[in-house]
Design a protein around this motif. Structure first.
Motif, PDB file in Angstrom:
ATOM      1  N   MET A  75     -44.641  -8.091  64.608  1.00 17.83           N
ATOM      2  CA  MET A  75     -45.045  -6.955  63.806  1.00 17.83           C
ATOM      3  C   MET A  75     -45.942  -7.461  62.676  1.00 17.83           C
ATOM      4  SD  MET A  75     -42.765  -4.175  61.666  1.00 17.83           S
ATOM      5  CE  MET A  75     -42.383  -3.162  63.059  1.00 17.83           C
ATOM      6  N   ILE A  76     -47.053  -6.788  62.480  1.00 20.77           N
ATOM      7  CA  ILE A  76     -47.988  -7.160  61.418  1.00 20.77           C
ATOM      8  C   ILE A  76     -47.815  -6.195  60.260  1.00 20.77           C
ATOM      9  CG2 ILE A  76     -50.410  -7.444  60.770  1.00 20.77           C
ATOM     10  CD1 ILE A  76     -50.961  -8.052  63.755  1.00 20.77           C
ATOM     11  N   VAL A  77     -47.496  -6.743  59.083  1.00 23.37           N
ATOM     12  CA  VAL A  77     -47.247  -5.934  57.892  1.00 23.37           C
ATOM     13  C   VAL A  77     -48.111  -6.463  56.750  1.00 23.37           C
ATOM     14  CG1 VAL A  77     -45.513  -5.145  56.237  1.00 23.37           C
ATOM     15  CG2 VAL A  77     -44.890  -5.481  58.638  1.00 23.37           C
ATOM     16  N   VAL A  78     -48.814  -5.549  56.094  1.00 17.37           N
ATOM     17  CA  VAL A  78     -49.646  -5.858  54.927  1.00 17.37           C
ATOM     18  C   VAL A  78     -49.042  -5.126  53.738  1.00 17.37           C
ATOM     19  CG1 VAL A  78     -51.944  -5.565  53.880  1.00 17.37           C
ATOM     20  CG2 VAL A  78     -51.739  -6.175  56.306  1.00 17.37           C
ATOM     21  N   ASP A 135     -49.211  -2.967  61.777  1.00 17.73           N
ATOM     22  CA  ASP A 135     -48.253  -1.960  62.214  1.00 17.73           C
ATOM     23  C   ASP A 135     -47.779  -1.122  61.032  1.00 17.73           C
ATOM     24  OD1 ASP A 135     -47.867  -2.794  65.080  1.00 17.73           O
ATOM     25  OD2 ASP A 135     -47.378  -4.673  64.056  1.00 17.73           O
ATOM     26  N   VAL A 136     -47.700  -1.760  59.847  1.00 16.35           N
ATOM     27  CA  VAL A 136     -47.220  -1.080  58.647  1.00 16.35           C
ATOM     28  C   VAL A 136     -48.018  -1.569  57.439  1.00 16.35           C
ATOM     29  CG1 VAL A 136     -45.224  -0.688  57.126  1.00 16.35           C
ATOM     30  CG2 VAL A 136     -44.873  -0.927  59.589  1.00 16.35           C
ATOM     31  N   LEU A 137     -48.346  -0.645  56.561  1.00 20.80           N
ATOM     32  CA  LEU A 137     -48.951  -0.954  55.269  1.00 20.80           C
ATOM     33  C   LEU A 137     -47.959  -0.527  54.202  1.00 20.80           C
ATOM     34  CD1 LEU A 137     -51.261  -1.763  53.350  1.00 20.80           C
ATOM     35  CD2 LEU A 137     -52.203   0.532  53.672  1.00 20.80           C
ATOM     36  N   LEU A 138     -47.529  -1.479  53.377  1.00 20.36           N
ATOM     37  CA  LEU A 138     -46.585  -1.185  52.296  1.00 20.36           C
ATOM     38  C   LEU A 138     -47.371  -0.791  51.052  1.00 20.36           C
ATOM     39  CD1 LEU A 138     -44.169  -4.223  52.800  1.00 20.36           C
ATOM     40  CD2 LEU A 138     -43.998  -1.924  53.791  1.00 20.36           C
ATOM     41  N   VAL A 146     -47.766   4.074  56.809  1.00 17.81           N
ATOM     42  CA  VAL A 146     -47.523   3.650  55.431  1.00 17.81           C
ATOM     43  C   VAL A 146     -46.044   3.779  55.091  1.00 17.81           C
ATOM     44  CG1 VAL A 146     -48.161   4.010  53.012  1.00 17.81           C
ATOM     45  CG2 VAL A 146     -49.839   4.447  54.810  1.00 17.81           C
ATOM     46  N   MET A 147     -45.531   2.760  54.395  1.00 20.61           N
ATOM     47  CA  MET A 147     -44.147   2.769  53.941  1.00 20.61           C
ATOM     48  C   MET A 147     -44.129   2.276  52.500  1.00 20.61           C
ATOM     49  SD  MET A 147     -40.880   0.618  55.440  1.00 20.61           S
ATOM     50  CE  MET A 147     -40.981   1.386  57.047  1.00 20.61           C
ATOM     51  N   GLY A 148     -43.322   2.922  51.677  1.00 21.17           N
ATOM     52  CA  GLY A 148     -43.194   2.507  50.285  1.00 21.17           C
ATOM     53  C   GLY A 148     -41.857   1.848  50.022  1.00 21.17           C
ATOM     54  N   THR A 149     -41.599   1.579  48.759  1.00 18.28           N
ATOM     55  CA  THR A 149     -40.362   0.908  48.358  1.00 18.28           C
ATOM     56  C   THR A 149     -39.129   1.672  48.819  1.00 18.28           C
ATOM     57  OG1 THR A 149     -41.490  -0.026  46.435  1.00 18.28           O
ATOM     58  CG2 THR A 149     -39.080   0.005  46.383  1.00 18.28           C
ATOM     59  N   ILE A 150     -39.130   2.982  48.630  1.00 17.58           N
ATOM     60  CA  ILE A 150     -37.969   3.777  49.044  1.00 17.58           C
ATOM     61  C   ILE A 150     -37.809   3.728  50.563  1.00 17.58           C
ATOM     62  CG2 ILE A 150     -36.949   6.096  49.077  1.00 17.58           C
ATOM     63  CD1 ILE A 150     -36.886   4.685  46.333  1.00 17.58           C
TER      64      ILE A 150
END
Length: 166
Positions: free
Chosen positions: A1-4, A95-98, A115-119
């Protein structure tokens, strides 16, 4: 999984001593140079800077197109860290951008990023049994005490998710 990741989710997780969740959930996290600079240059984050520098699961990755970053910044008004994170996510086909900031999240979603945030990170950690309901409530309290903003909608979603599992 690629996460930035952008800066804010990292700072938030560092403030509540939960940055380890990123490795547990995603493995390696890529950050662009501008995000690294924001994390290690800002005097407010000196303690956090050492954690970032010494974390083998957070890798600084150069953005390939600084021209794309410049165009994105001028077109949207986003800061350099957000702009580089969005362009890097695009280049890596992440796959996901924080990202936490609403404007950046909206631009990212318009570009087709997940997109995913802290919560969201806390919610997934809870779903994966990495955090208990008490841990989650403590995280929220620590985030509030450290001055981090929590959107009412996401806060309510998190609480209802916890309540439904009790």
């Amino acid at each position: 999984m690629i996460v930035v990741s952008d800066t804010t989710p990292l700072i938030s997780l560092l403030k509540i001593d939960k940055v380890y969740l990123l490795e547990k959930l995603f493995g390696k996290i890529f950050i662009p140079q501008a995000v690294f600079n924001e994390l290690v240059v800002d005097k407010r984050f000196i303690k956090e800077a050492d954690i970032i520098r010494n974390n083998s699961h957070i890798e600084v990755k150069e953005v390939g197109s600084l021209e794309a970053v410049d165009i994105l910044r001028r077109a949207t008004g986003l800061d350099i860290g957000e702009s580089e994170a969005i362009v890097l996510a695009d280049e890596l086909k992440a796959d996901v951008l924080l990202m936490d900031e609403a404007k950046g999240r909206n631009v990212s979603k318009d570009l087709g990023h997940n997109v995913m945030g802290t919560i969201g990170i806390i919610m997934v950690a809870y779903e994966e049994n990495l955090l208990t309901s008490e841990d989650v409530k403590e995280c929220i309290e620590q985030l509030k005490k450290s001055g981090r903003h929590i959107g009412r909608r996401y806060y309510n979603m998190l609480l209802s998710m916890i309540d439904s599992r009790l």
